[in-house]
Write a protein that holds these residues in place. Structure first.
Motif, PDB file in Angstrom:
ATOM      1  N   ASN A  11       0.499  -1.085   0.039  1.00  8.89           N
ATOM      2  CA  ASN A  11       0.141   0.255  -0.151  1.00  8.89           C
ATOM      3  C   ASN A  11       1.058   0.998   0.039  1.00  8.89           C
ATOM      4  OD1 ASN A  11      -2.012   2.149   0.595  1.00  8.89           O
ATOM      5  ND2 ASN A  11      -2.844   0.900   1.418  1.00  8.89           N
ATOM      6  N   PHE A  12       0.806   2.136  -1.056  1.00 12.68           N
ATOM      7  CA  PHE A  12       1.735   3.101  -0.806  1.00 12.68           C
ATOM      8  C   PHE A  12       1.016   4.442  -0.897  1.00 12.68           C
ATOM      9  CE2 PHE A  12       3.852   0.478  -4.146  1.00 12.68           C
ATOM     10  CZ  PHE A  12       4.940   0.258  -3.760  1.00 12.68           C
ATOM     11  N   HIS A  13      -0.150   3.955  -0.580  1.00 10.29           N
ATOM     12  CA  HIS A  13      -1.264   5.390  -0.004  1.00 10.29           C
ATOM     13  C   HIS A  13      -1.240   5.212   1.425  1.00 10.29           C
ATOM     14  CE1 HIS A  13      -0.843   6.729  -4.461  1.00 10.29           C
ATOM     15  NE2 HIS A  13      -0.935   5.248  -4.735  1.00 10.29           N
ATOM     16  N   ALA A  14      -0.797   5.096   2.255  1.00 12.36           N
ATOM     17  CA  ALA A  14      -1.210   4.356   3.183  1.00 12.36           C
ATOM     18  C   ALA A  14      -1.152   5.910   4.460  1.00 12.36           C
ATOM     19  CB  ALA A  14      -0.192   3.638   4.294  1.00 12.36           C
ATOM     20  N   PRO A  15      -2.145   6.171   5.113  1.00 14.83           N
ATOM     21  CA  PRO A  15      -2.556   7.446   5.757  1.00 14.83           C
ATOM     22  C   PRO A  15      -1.195   7.666   6.943  1.00 14.83           C
ATOM     23  CG  PRO A  15      -3.231   5.880   7.025  1.00 14.83           C
ATOM     24  CD  PRO A  15      -3.250   4.630   5.652  1.00 14.83           C
ATOM     25  N   ARG A  16      -0.747   8.593   7.430  1.00 17.23           N
ATOM     26  CA  ARG A  16       0.334   9.544   8.711  1.00 17.23           C
ATOM     27  C   ARG A  16      -0.553   8.100   9.917  1.00 17.23           C
ATOM     28  NH1 ARG A  16       1.526  14.993   8.466  1.00 17.23           N
ATOM     29  NH2 ARG A  16       2.983  13.965  10.116  1.00 17.23           N
ATOM     30  N   ALA A  17       1.064   8.274  10.701  1.00 20.24           N
ATOM     31  CA  ALA A  17       0.899   7.481  11.694  1.00 20.24           C
ATOM     32  C   ALA A  17       0.167   7.637  12.785  1.00 20.24           C
ATOM     33  CB  ALA A  17       1.969   7.816  12.484  1.00 20.24           C
ATOM     34  N   GLY A  18      -0.851   9.179  12.905  1.00 19.51           N
ATOM     35  CA  GLY A  18      -2.395   9.131  13.630  1.00 19.51           C
ATOM     36  C   GLY A  18      -3.716   8.433  13.315  1.00 19.51           C
ATOM     37  N   ARG A  19      -3.230   7.993  12.149  1.00 18.81           N
ATOM     38  CA  ARG A  19      -5.276   7.733  11.535  1.00 18.81           C
ATOM     39  C   ARG A  19      -4.777   5.941  12.103  1.00 18.81           C
ATOM     40  NH1 ARG A  19      -6.910  10.246   7.146  1.00 18.81           N
ATOM     41  NH2 ARG A  19      -8.737   8.961   7.242  1.00 18.81           N
ATOM     42  N   PHE A  20      -3.202   5.562  12.232  1.00 15.76           N
ATOM     43  CA  PHE A  20      -3.627   3.997  12.850  1.00 15.76           C
ATOM     44  C   PHE A  20      -3.856   3.758  13.872  1.00 15.76           C
ATOM     45  CE2 PHE A  20      -0.845   3.618   8.412  1.00 15.76           C
ATOM     46  CZ  PHE A  20      -1.326   2.776   7.726  1.00 15.76           C
ATOM     47  N   SER A  21      -4.621   2.776  14.262  1.00 16.64           N
ATOM     48  CA  SER A  21      -5.198   2.511  15.833  1.00 16.64           C
ATOM     49  C   SER A  21      -4.157   1.108  15.982  1.00 16.64           C
ATOM     50  CB  SER A  21      -6.335   1.033  15.630  1.00 16.64           C
ATOM     51  OG  SER A  21      -6.555   0.517  15.521  1.00 16.64           O
ATOM     52  N   GLY A  22      -3.314   0.704  14.621  1.00 15.03           N
ATOM     53  CA  GLY A  22      -2.366   0.110  15.187  1.00 15.03           C
ATOM     54  C   GLY A  22      -1.008  -0.943  13.766  1.00 15.03           C
ATOM     55  N   LEU A  23      -0.089  -1.636  14.043  1.00 16.48           N
ATOM     56  CA  LEU A  23       0.654  -1.943  12.573  1.00 16.48           C
ATOM     57  C   LEU A  23       1.601  -3.239  13.635  1.00 16.48           C
ATOM     58  CD1 LEU A  23       1.968   1.370  11.187  1.00 16.48           C
ATOM     59  CD2 LEU A  23       0.125   0.225  10.504  1.00 16.48           C
ATOM     60  N   SER A  24       1.877  -3.657  12.429  1.00 23.06           N
ATOM     61  CA  SER A  24       2.860  -5.239  13.272  1.00 23.06           C
ATOM     62  C   SER A  24       3.587  -5.494  12.413  1.00 23.06           C
ATOM     63  CB  SER A  24       1.219  -6.330  13.395  1.00 23.06           C
ATOM     64  OG  SER A  24       0.394  -6.495  13.609  1.00 23.06           O
ATOM     65  N   SER A  25       4.695  -5.531  12.819  1.00 22.43           N
ATOM     66  CA  SER A  25       6.517  -5.749  12.400  1.00 22.43           C
ATOM     67  C   SER A  25       6.531  -7.041  12.634  1.00 22.43           C
ATOM     68  CB  SER A  25       7.318  -4.392  12.833  1.00 22.43           C
ATOM     69  OG  SER A  25       8.578  -5.245  12.810  1.00 22.43           O
TER      70      SER A  25
END
Length: 401
Positions: free
Chosen positions: A289-303
């Motif tokens: 996804n090359f159009h993901a939102p800025r960090a503040g829009r996420f409730s969580g990300l997994s690495s």
């Protein structure tokens, strides 16, 4: 980074379950430039002539404009690839070199790379002069991914490469190729896993193993394990790599230089030809996804990744999930995502995932930098520069899988 004040972290347990499940569902439902190297030149070097003897389709010659000492393929395969002299170390994107060397990555050599966890080519020092939009995240303890990986995280894997300091390791993800739908041979990783940045050139003998060490065996058992347990989908040689021009010009081993465009794409071929693509072999691939939102829009990300520096040993896959903040080293570039995570060197290049359409995981970043000791990880926001890299590799092999 002591200048960033710690504050209580939001609860993310439910987020973790959701995002981690997204990657698992993606897998089980199917049972994620200048020349060859940057974002500014879409016209990559024509593919090399395949070897008449191995039949694998892996390039079997070297670029024509290399220094004289590097032009002889047999010398290269007999050890000339170890020549890291500054004048001989190719750095330009169009001159990526990775001719196939049969059986180069034998089990013992892979184990040696794991043992050198402290030397993985990763920016492990705190970024100097960096600015954050929020508090430094509290450490999130990395959790072991459930085994077998072929069921729980098949698109994730381990990247091996040779560097001036010896054999080393990173992580990577099988990603979808829109120009070869259902038959992708693309792997997303970090730029510093394929190129040393401003003080060096292309790394060598790059190879990808999806779902490495499928059963999560301890290092003492990996060397004697059955091949299907170590490399359940085989070994895949990198026939082409591409990274951003920004990483090539700015990339640094410490301090965070170049990290905001620290992204690369590999095009791979199997060491043993099966007539099937990487995506077909693995049974899954992840959309980028090359159009993901800025960090503040996420409730969580997994690495996800294979941390190899202590206290980890490089044998097992781990993951972290957290609500991301932002970190910036260069104000002219999009801010990095940043999460709390205790994964160490070796996790570099491992994918960051969000829950996309239909609950399927989408790759939005890769592991790039973190402090020492490990308490957080940061990865680039994948925007136009990263998309140019991805598209250049995809176009180069369009319809040729």
């Amino acid at each position: 980074m002591s200048s960033i004040r710690r504050q209580p972290r939001r609860r993310t347990g439910a987020v973790a379950a959701t995002v981690l499940a997204a990657l698992a569902l993606t897998v089980t439902a199917c049972q994620s430039g200048t020349g060859g190297g940057s974002d500014t030149d879409a016209q990559a070097r024509p593919s090399a002539k395949p070897s008449p003897t191995d039949g694998l389709g892996i390039p079997d010659d070297l670029p024509k404009d290399l220094p004289t000492s590097l032009k002889d393929l047999e010398k290269w395969r007999n050890g000339e690839w170890k020549n890291w002299d500054r004048d001989q170390w190719v750095r330009e994107g169009r001159d990526f070199i990775n001719p196939y060397i049969r059986d180069h990555w034998k089990r013992g050599r892979m184990d040696e790379a794991e043992d050198n966890g402290k030397r993985v080519p990763e920016n492990v020092e705190s970024a100097s002069g960096a600015n954050a939009s929020g508090p430094e995240p509290r450490p999130v303890e990395a959790r072991a991914v459930g085994t077998p990986y072929t069921r729980n995280a098949a698109p994730a894997g381990k990247v091996f490469m040779d560097t001036p300091k010896g054999p080393m390791v990173c992580s990577g993800t099988v990603v979808k190729d829109p120009r070869n739908p259902g038959k992708s041979n693309l792997v997303a990783t970090a730029g510093h896993c394929v190129h040393s940045g401003r003080n060096g050139g292309w790394l060598r003998n790059i190879m990808f193993v999806p779902a490495y060490n499928n059963r999560g065996l301890p290092p003492s058992q990996v060397e004697s394990a059955q091949p299907q347990d170590v490399a359940p989908y085989g070994q895949w040689w990198g026939e082409w790599a591409q990274t951003t021009d920004y990483w090539i010009r700015k990339g640094a081993a410490s301090g965070g230089g170049g990290s905001q465009q620290d992204f690369a794409v590999l095009h791979v071929r199997p060491e043993r030809s099966t007539g099937r693509s990487l995506e077909e072999t693995v049974g899954a691939a992840v959309k980028v996804n090359f159009h993901a939102p800025r960090a503040g829009r996420f409730s969580g990300l997994s690495s996800y990744g294979y941390p190899a520096a202590p206290p980890f040993d490089g044998a097992k896959m781990y993951s972290c999930t957290d609500r991301p903040g932002e970190l910036s080293v260069d104000a002219s570039q999009p801010a990095l995502y940043r999460i709390g995570c205790t994964m160490t060197g070796g996790s570099s290049g491992g994918g960051w995932f969000m829950k996309g359409e239909g609950g399927k995981a989408e790759l939005v970043s890769v592991n790039s930098i973190g402090p020492q000791p490990a308490t957080w990880l940061a990865g680039p926001h994948l925007g136009p520069a990263a998309k140019n890299v991805f598209d250049a590799v995809s176009r180069k092999y369009a319809g040729r899988n």
